[in-house]
Motif scaffolding. Structure first.
Motif, PDB file in Angstrom:
ATOM      1  N   GLY A 149       0.811  -1.217   0.000  1.00 60.90           N
ATOM      2  CA  GLY A 149       0.000   0.000   0.000  1.00 60.90           C
ATOM      3  C   GLY A 149       0.842   1.263   0.000  1.00 60.90           C
ATOM      4  N   GLN A 150       2.097   1.166  -0.410  1.00 62.12           N
ATOM      5  CA  GLN A 150       2.980   2.331  -0.409  1.00 62.12           C
ATOM      6  C   GLN A 150       2.505   3.402  -1.402  1.00 62.12           C
ATOM      7  N   ARG A 151       2.764   4.659  -1.038  1.00 65.14           N
ATOM      8  CA  ARG A 151       2.484   5.794  -1.916  1.00 65.14           C
ATOM      9  C   ARG A 151       3.708   6.702  -1.999  1.00 65.14           C
ATOM     10  N   ARG A 152       3.917   7.337  -3.126  1.00 66.28           N
ATOM     11  CA  ARG A 152       5.077   8.218  -3.302  1.00 66.28           C
ATOM     12  C   ARG A 152       5.054   9.384  -2.331  1.00 66.28           C
ATOM     13  N   ALA A 153       3.869   9.891  -2.029  1.00 65.82           N
ATOM     14  CA  ALA A 153       3.753  11.094  -1.208  1.00 65.82           C
ATOM     15  C   ALA A 153       3.981  10.843   0.276  1.00 65.82           C
ATOM     16  N   THR A 157      11.784   8.649   1.233  1.00 68.31           N
ATOM     17  CA  THR A 157      12.311   7.363   0.772  1.00 68.31           C
ATOM     18  C   THR A 157      11.412   6.705  -0.266  1.00 68.31           C
ATOM     19  N   ARG A 158      10.215   7.254  -0.494  1.00 64.74           N
ATOM     20  CA  ARG A 158       9.268   6.646  -1.433  1.00 64.74           C
ATOM     21  C   ARG A 158       8.950   7.527  -2.639  1.00 64.74           C
ATOM     22  N   GLY A 159       9.711   8.592  -2.798  1.00 63.45           N
ATOM     23  CA  GLY A 159       9.433   9.552  -3.851  1.00 63.45           C
ATOM     24  C   GLY A 159       9.601   9.017  -5.257  1.00 63.45           C
ATOM     25  N   GLU A 160      10.383   7.966  -5.431  1.00 71.15           N
ATOM     26  CA  GLU A 160      10.613   7.383  -6.763  1.00 71.15           C
ATOM     27  C   GLU A 160       9.886   6.055  -6.939  1.00 71.15           C
ATOM     28  N   LEU A 161       8.883   5.824  -6.115  1.00 68.59           N
ATOM     29  CA  LEU A 161       8.187   4.549  -6.110  1.00 68.59           C
ATOM     30  C   LEU A 161       7.492   4.272  -7.448  1.00 68.59           C
ATOM     31  N   HIS A 162       7.668   3.055  -7.963  1.00 70.85           N
ATOM     32  CA  HIS A 162       7.034   2.638  -9.202  1.00 70.85           C
ATOM     33  C   HIS A 162       5.727   1.892  -8.918  1.00 70.85           C
ATOM     34  N   LYS A 174       6.998  -6.945  -7.487  1.00 70.87           N
ATOM     35  CA  LYS A 174       6.317  -6.156  -6.463  1.00 70.87           C
ATOM     36  C   LYS A 174       5.416  -5.117  -7.111  1.00 70.87           C
ATOM     37  N   PHE A 175       4.206  -4.985  -6.567  1.00 73.70           N
ATOM     38  CA  PHE A 175       3.236  -4.025  -7.075  1.00 73.70           C
ATOM     39  C   PHE A 175       2.880  -3.014  -5.990  1.00 73.70           C
ATOM     40  N   ASN A 176       2.825  -1.750  -6.378  1.00 70.90           N
ATOM     41  CA  ASN A 176       2.428  -0.660  -5.492  1.00 70.90           C
ATOM     42  C   ASN A 176       1.268   0.088  -6.160  1.00 70.90           C
ATOM     43  N   PRO A 177       0.073  -0.501  -6.201  1.00 74.51           N
ATOM     44  CA  PRO A 177      -1.024   0.055  -6.994  1.00 74.51           C
ATOM     45  C   PRO A 177      -1.534   1.412  -6.536  1.00 74.51           C
ATOM     46  N   LEU A 178      -1.144   1.845  -5.333  1.00 75.24           N
ATOM     47  CA  LEU A 178      -1.544   3.170  -4.855  1.00 75.24           C
ATOM     48  C   LEU A 178      -0.398   4.174  -4.962  1.00 75.24           C
ATOM     49  N   ALA A 179       0.655   3.831  -5.678  1.00 75.05           N
ATOM     50  CA  ALA A 179       1.847   4.680  -5.741  1.00 75.05           C
ATOM     51  C   ALA A 179       1.531   6.121  -6.118  1.00 75.05           C
ATOM     52  N   ASP A 180       0.605   6.319  -7.055  1.00 79.16           N
ATOM     53  CA  ASP A 180       0.292   7.663  -7.532  1.00 79.16           C
ATOM     54  C   ASP A 180      -0.931   8.273  -6.859  1.00 79.16           C
TER      55      ASP A 180
END
Length: 254
Positions: A149-153, A157-162, A174-180
């Motif tokens: 559930g990681q998000r870039r905002a 440390t998560r600012g470049e999350l894909h 690995k999937f971070n579907p809430l990244a944006d």
């Protein structure tokens, strides 16, 4: 003249009055369905925080055959553990719980003390390794992908999350579907759909970990400022997402 955006097909009840949020929700469900198609053994690693409750609602509410699991470190807030009961009551399904090896915890405490994590980043990460990373490795064993559930905002440390990436730390995708997603996206959806969430969020805890390592944040602070607040902002990961600070080109898989 007022122009109204077209609602996506099959919009979830509660989102009829907000086409933008409905579209966000439909996109998320589609992302998760695509993950299920590509990686049938993928699982959501839930911290039981707001973002993970949105993902849990999407998985259970859309009848996606994806497992949801969490890590009970032995030091979670009572409110966090209470979310497990709320999930069971709402969805009629249990979140799989993984716990640390008791002997390893006892040995670490015997050698360093119950609160050694305050003394250095190294000892804090050693505690996280035993209580979180090792149980996560067991939870992911034999799988080809996992979901977070990681998000870039959320933090520096998560600012470049894909949205998706090769996780070299654990050797799977690995999937971070809430990244944006924004913080507002998450909470607007929780309120619109009545998704259960940790009551600590209402007490100034946007990010919640182990009870001794988490405090409420002050106005204007980073969303993860309450996690390991005695450390510098660039060290605030526990090892579950050690690859966050590595910027790489993400291969596309079909």
């Amino acid at each position: 003249m007022t122009v109204t955006a077209e609602l996506p097909a099959g919009v979830a009840p509660g989102l009829e009055s907000d086409p933008a949020l409905a579209a966000r929700w439909a996109e998320l469900v589609a992302r998760l369905a695509d993950i299920r198609r590509r990686y049938p053994d993928a699982a959501l690693a839930s911290s039981l925080a707001a973002e993970d409750m949105v993902l849990t609602h999407a998985i259970y509410g859309s009848a996606l055959d994806l497992e949801v699991f969490t890590l009970d470190t032995g030091r979670l807030h009572a409110e966090t553990l209470g979310v497990l009961d709320a999930v069971r009551e709402r969805y009629g399904r249990d979140v799989t719980v993984y716990r640390p090896v008791a002997a390893a915890v006892e040995q670490h405490v015997a050698e360093h003390g119950a609160y050694a994590f305050y003394e250095s980043v190294e000892l804090r990460k050693a505690c996280c390794q035993i209580r979180k990373v090792e149980p996560l490795k067991r939870a992911l064993a034999g799988r080809s992908a996992w979901i977070t559930g990681q998000r870039r905002a959320q933090s520096a440390t998560r600012g470049e999350l894909h949205l998706e990436e090769d996780d070299k730390t654990f050797g799977l995708y690995k999937f971070n579907p809430l990244a944006d997603w924004s913080e507002a996206d998450v909470w607007n959806l929780i309120r619109a759909l009545g998704i259960p969430y940790n009551p600590l969020h209402d007490q100034g805890y946007p990010s919640i970990g182990c009870e001794p390592c988490t405090r409420a944040i002050r106005p204007g602070e980073d969303l993860r400022a309450g996690r390991w607040w005695w450390e510098s902002s660039d060290s605030k990961e526990c090892g579950l997402h050690a690859g966050n600070r590595v910027i790489s080109v993400v291969p596309q898989r079909s």
